[in-house]
Design a protein around this motif. Sequence first.
Motif, mmCIF file in Angstrom:
data_model
loop_
_atom_site.group_PDB
_atom_site.id
_atom_site.type_symbol
_atom_site.label_atom_id
_atom_site.label_comp_id
_atom_site.label_asym_id
_atom_site.label_seq_id
_atom_site.Cartn_x
_atom_site.Cartn_y
_atom_site.Cartn_z
ATOM 1 N N ASN A 200 0.853 -1.188 0.000
ATOM 2 C CA ASN A 200 0.000 0.000 0.000
ATOM 3 C C ASN A 200 0.889 1.239 0.000
ATOM 4 N N GLU A 201 0.325 2.332 -0.470
ATOM 5 C CA GLU A 201 1.103 3.567 -0.522
ATOM 6 C C GLU A 201 1.506 4.024 0.874
ATOM 7 N N ASN A 202 0.595 3.891 1.827
ATOM 8 C CA ASN A 202 0.888 4.245 3.210
ATOM 9 C C ASN A 202 -0.155 3.559 4.100
ATOM 10 N N ALA A 203 -0.006 3.719 5.389
ATOM 11 C CA ALA A 203 -0.904 3.040 6.326
ATOM 12 C C ALA A 203 -2.335 3.559 6.220
ATOM 13 N N ASP A 204 -2.496 4.845 5.905
ATOM 14 C CA ASP A 204 -3.846 5.408 5.796
ATOM 15 C C ASP A 204 -4.569 4.894 4.548
ATOM 16 N N SER A 205 -3.853 4.763 3.429
ATOM 17 C CA SER A 205 -4.494 4.231 2.227
ATOM 18 C C SER A 205 -4.853 2.766 2.429
ATOM 19 N N ARG A 206 -4.057 2.061 3.194
ATOM 20 C CA ARG A 206 -4.371 0.669 3.509
ATOM 21 C C ARG A 206 -5.653 0.608 4.332
ATOM 22 N N ALA A 207 -5.776 1.466 5.332
ATOM 23 C CA ALA A 207 -6.967 1.484 6.180
ATOM 24 C C ALA A 207 -8.212 1.835 5.372
ATOM 25 N N ALA A 208 -8.092 2.807 4.455
ATOM 26 C CA ALA A 208 -9.236 3.203 3.633
ATOM 27 C C ALA A 208 -9.672 2.061 2.725
ATOM 28 N N GLY A 209 -8.700 1.384 2.107
ATOM 29 C CA GLY A 209 -9.015 0.267 1.227
ATOM 30 C C GLY A 209 -9.664 -0.882 1.970
ATOM 31 N N ARG A 210 -9.201 -1.114 3.172
ATOM 32 C CA ARG A 210 -9.774 -2.191 3.979
ATOM 33 C C ARG A 210 -11.226 -1.895 4.348
ATOM 34 N N HIS A 211 -11.499 -0.656 4.749
ATOM 35 C CA HIS A 211 -12.864 -0.278 5.109
ATOM 36 C C HIS A 211 -13.803 -0.390 3.906
ATOM 37 N N GLN A 212 -13.327 0.023 2.744
ATOM 38 C CA GLN A 212 -14.154 -0.061 1.537
ATOM 39 C C GLN A 212 -14.421 -1.515 1.151
ATOM 40 N N SER A 213 -13.402 -2.357 1.277
ATOM 41 C CA SER A 213 -13.582 -3.759 0.892
ATOM 42 C C SER A 213 -14.581 -4.462 1.805
ATOM 43 N N HIS A 214 -14.610 -4.064 3.077
ATOM 44 C CA HIS A 214 -15.550 -4.670 4.018
ATOM 45 C C HIS A 214 -17.006 -4.334 3.693
ATOM 46 N N GLU A 215 -17.203 -3.275 2.910
ATOM 47 C CA GLU A 215 -18.549 -2.872 2.532
ATOM 48 C C GLU A 215 -18.904 -3.291 1.105
ATOM 49 N N ASP A 216 -17.987 -3.962 0.440
ATOM 50 C CA ASP A 216 -18.196 -4.404 -0.938
ATOM 51 C C ASP A 216 -18.793 -5.811 -0.925
ATOM 52 N N PRO A 217 -20.017 -5.990 -1.405
ATOM 53 C CA PRO A 217 -20.656 -7.312 -1.343
ATOM 54 C C PRO A 217 -19.896 -8.391 -2.102
#
Length: 247
Positions: A200-217
């Motif tokens: 990941n580019e940085n820890a914050d982009s990793r956190a954002a991607g993780r949150h989005q994936s958890h909401e992706d059916p």
Amino acid sequence: MFARGGRLTSALTTRLLASQACAFFATGPRQNDGTFYEFRTYYLKSSKMNEFLENFKKNVHLRTAHSELVGYWSVEFGGRMNTVFHIWKYDNFAHRTAVRKALAQDKEWQEQFLLPSLPLIDKQESEITYLVPWCKLGKPPKEGVYELATFQMKPGGPALWGDAFKRTINAHVNLGYAKLIGVFHTEYGALNRVHVLWWNENADSRAAGRHQSHEDPRVVAAVRESVNYLETQQNMLLIPTSFSPLK
């Protein structure tokens, strides 16, 4: 006499086929060549991290003269403090044996790095892993941070849970939630263990991607299938060192 021999031959054939089936069930397919990756983890004594890394940085050329370093990281989150993690690539087991023998005879390596560094190490661990057959070692687009996600799967090997696990990884990759570097299956170490290395580019982009994936059916559906075979999981945030090939 013939019938008895025939029955014996048939029994032996049955046992052989059963053993082959069990072997496949236990290990599953892997890359066709003998290339493997050694995961090494060093737990350093308190306050000794900087000294250890500086010493390795000065002498890394002595070590990489013998075999390929894939990456070298310090553990930021998710593991014990003062821990370094590194991956080494070998063509086969004969290659690794030859490298270890050469290192033992390399006076510069022994005197400049190994002997001064040994007192700094509290504990070390080693695992032998293969890339899964459907994955090639990736490269990051630029410098960033890494996440090593480790999954302890139920006994049975990739023949049991491999397809479901693959679909979970591909769901994350295809939807762009993280950059996949490699998926590794343990050969020596805790069996039925899979390591997934993400960039990941940085820890914050990793956190954002993780949150989005958890909401992706689409991701949720894939994870629900794979989790049926999961026992435990752990992840670590890794920061590449200045001398790490994977930045």
